[in-house]
Write an enzyme that holds these catalytic residues in place. Structure first.
Site, PDB file in Angstrom:
ATOM      1  N   ARG A 142     -56.427   3.401  85.508  1.00 40.99           N
ATOM      2  CA  ARG A 142     -57.204   2.249  85.034  1.00 40.99           C
ATOM      3  C   ARG A 142     -58.450   2.690  84.277  1.00 40.99           C
ATOM      4  O   ARG A 142     -59.309   1.867  83.935  1.00 40.99           O
ATOM      5  CB  ARG A 142     -57.574   1.354  86.223  1.00 40.99           C
ATOM      6  CG  ARG A 142     -57.924  -0.089  85.822  1.00 40.99           C
ATOM      7  CD  ARG A 142     -58.017  -0.993  87.034  1.00 40.99           C
ATOM      8  NE  ARG A 142     -59.056  -0.587  87.962  1.00 40.99           N
ATOM      9  CZ  ARG A 142     -60.335  -1.001  87.906  1.00 40.99           C
ATOM     10  NH1 ARG A 142     -60.723  -1.822  86.942  1.00 40.99           N
ATOM     11  NH2 ARG A 142     -61.208  -0.580  88.791  1.00 40.99           N
ATOM     12  N   LYS A 143     -58.561   3.967  83.982  1.00 40.81           N
ATOM     13  CA  LYS A 143     -59.709   4.480  83.227  1.00 40.81           C
ATOM     14  C   LYS A 143     -59.483   4.236  81.738  1.00 40.81           C
ATOM     15  O   LYS A 143     -59.369   5.157  80.936  1.00 40.81           O
ATOM     16  CB  LYS A 143     -59.910   5.963  83.522  1.00 40.81           C
ATOM     17  CG  LYS A 143     -60.286   6.252  84.971  1.00 40.81           C
ATOM     18  CD  LYS A 143     -60.423   7.737  85.229  1.00 40.81           C
ATOM     19  CE  LYS A 143     -60.783   8.016  86.682  1.00 40.81           C
ATOM     20  NZ  LYS A 143     -60.876   9.468  86.974  1.00 40.81           N
ATOM     21  N   THR A 144     -59.421   2.973  81.392  1.00 39.40           N
ATOM     22  CA  THR A 144     -59.130   2.562  80.026  1.00 39.40           C
ATOM     23  C   THR A 144     -60.390   2.021  79.348  1.00 39.40           C
ATOM     24  O   THR A 144     -61.424   1.843  79.980  1.00 39.40           O
ATOM     25  CB  THR A 144     -58.030   1.490  80.024  1.00 39.40           C
ATOM     26  OG1 THR A 144     -58.382   0.472  80.970  1.00 39.40           O
ATOM     27  CG2 THR A 144     -56.685   2.084  80.418  1.00 39.40           C
ATOM     28  N   HIS A 280     -54.503   9.181  78.283  1.00 39.26           N
ATOM     29  CA  HIS A 280     -55.223   8.160  77.509  1.00 39.26           C
ATOM     30  C   HIS A 280     -56.712   8.426  77.330  1.00 39.26           C
ATOM     31  O   HIS A 280     -57.314   7.910  76.401  1.00 39.26           O
ATOM     32  CB  HIS A 280     -55.019   6.760  78.112  1.00 39.26           C
ATOM     33  CG  HIS A 280     -55.328   6.651  79.565  1.00 39.26           C
ATOM     34  ND1 HIS A 280     -56.547   6.272  80.050  1.00 39.26           N
ATOM     35  CD2 HIS A 280     -54.559   6.869  80.661  1.00 39.26           C
ATOM     36  CE1 HIS A 280     -56.517   6.245  81.371  1.00 39.26           C
ATOM     37  NE2 HIS A 280     -55.316   6.614  81.766  1.00 39.26           N
TER      38      HIS A 280
END
Length: 298
Positions: A142-144, A280
């Site tokens: 979730r490190k977006t 990502h």
């Protein structure tokens, strides 16, 4: 009949996603379009070229299409979503008024570059893990980027990995701060179950075998062995599986500091899920350019 040979990930997109494209365009042209005034209304054709120095995976077509649809242009694709290409590749042709092509150009290219970069890295990591004999799940995290999560998660799916949870409502994940604030792993799980009910999986981050034991006993569905590596990782997972065999059902997830360089050591089949932000965060973007073609009569 729907195609069964290729996944159509654009069908996953929520009804609200097109408003994000509108906001991108509004950010890029908040008032006057001075350059557009110069080029005018002549209809032109532009080639989308995949460039750079590496083999790449194409990802982000629906977002690219919508950018140009909102500025009155049409896109003809020469590759499918998820196709691999070698640079320099004529990926698509975009047609419309010159000023409209330039209105959408930078927004569409920036999105496509990052989405394709994530898909490319995701496929590389998955293929590398499979080459080591790993059969489990490779997932992102979730490190977006705030405001850009949908595109980044989409790129992971096109690249062939699991997107993991999208937000705080997707799954219950209890990390160290939740546990310390609630007093114990057991307390945190009991409180989460009261509100999460039966329909949400519950994952707990643990730092040791003893914490994993407590989380399993309290009913966690997924045990995240955070920053545990090498022989310790193997020994702990095997002892826990043997201890709880036939008593509890759960999955093991390994996360933290997973890279291309140490993937071989982490890609063990005692672990069900390998989650990593390497696919990502700080990923190499794929270079694309949009070149308006000169009319033949000029």
């Amino acid at each position: 009949m729907a195609s069964t040979s290729r996944d159509h990930f654009e069908h996953l997109l929520p009804p609200s996603w097109k408003t994000q494209v509108t906001s991108w365009l509004a950010e890029d042209t908040p008032s006057f379009d001075y350059g557009g005034f110069v080029v005018g209304e002549a209809h032109r054709e532009a080639f989308l070229l995949g460039k750079g120095k590496q083999t790449a995976v194409l990802a982000g077509k629906p977002f690219f299409d919508e950018v140009f649809a909102q500025v009155g242009c049409e896109v003809e694709w020469h590759l499918e979503e998820g196709d691999t290409f070698e640079p320099v590749k004529h990926v698509a042709t975009v047609r419309g008024k010159a000023r409209h092509l330039l209105l959408g150009e930078r927004v569409a290219l920036n999105m496509l570059a990052r989405c394709s970069g994530i898909a490319t890295k995701s496929r590389q990591i998955k293929d590398l893990a499979r080459s080591y004999g790993y059969k489990g799940i490779i997932a992102g995290t979730r490190k977006t980027t705030p405001g850009f999560r949908l595109v980044e998660k989409y790129g992971m799916l096109v690249g062939g990995i699991d997107a993991h949870r999208h937000d705080l409502s997707s799954m219950i994940m209890l990390k160290d701060n939740h546990i310390w604030s609630s007093g114990s792993i057991t307390n945190a799980i009991q409180q989460a179950r009261k509100v999460g009910g039966f329909s949400l999986l519950l994952e707990v981050e643990v730092q040791s075998e003893a914490e994993a034991d407590e989380a399993i006993d309290a009913g966690a569905d997924i045990i995240m062995l955070d920053n545990m590596e090498g022989g310790d990782l193997v020994e702990v997972t095997r002892r826990l599986r043997e201890k709880w065999n036939g008593k509890r059902k759960f999955l093991f997830e390994s996360s933290g500091n997973i890279t291309d360089g140490n993937l071989r050591d982490r890609a063990i089949n005692d672990i069900d899920i390998l989650s990593t932000s390497v696919v990502h965060q700080s990923v190499q973007h794929i270079d694309f350019s949009l070149k308006i073609q000169k009319p033949k009569d000029v």
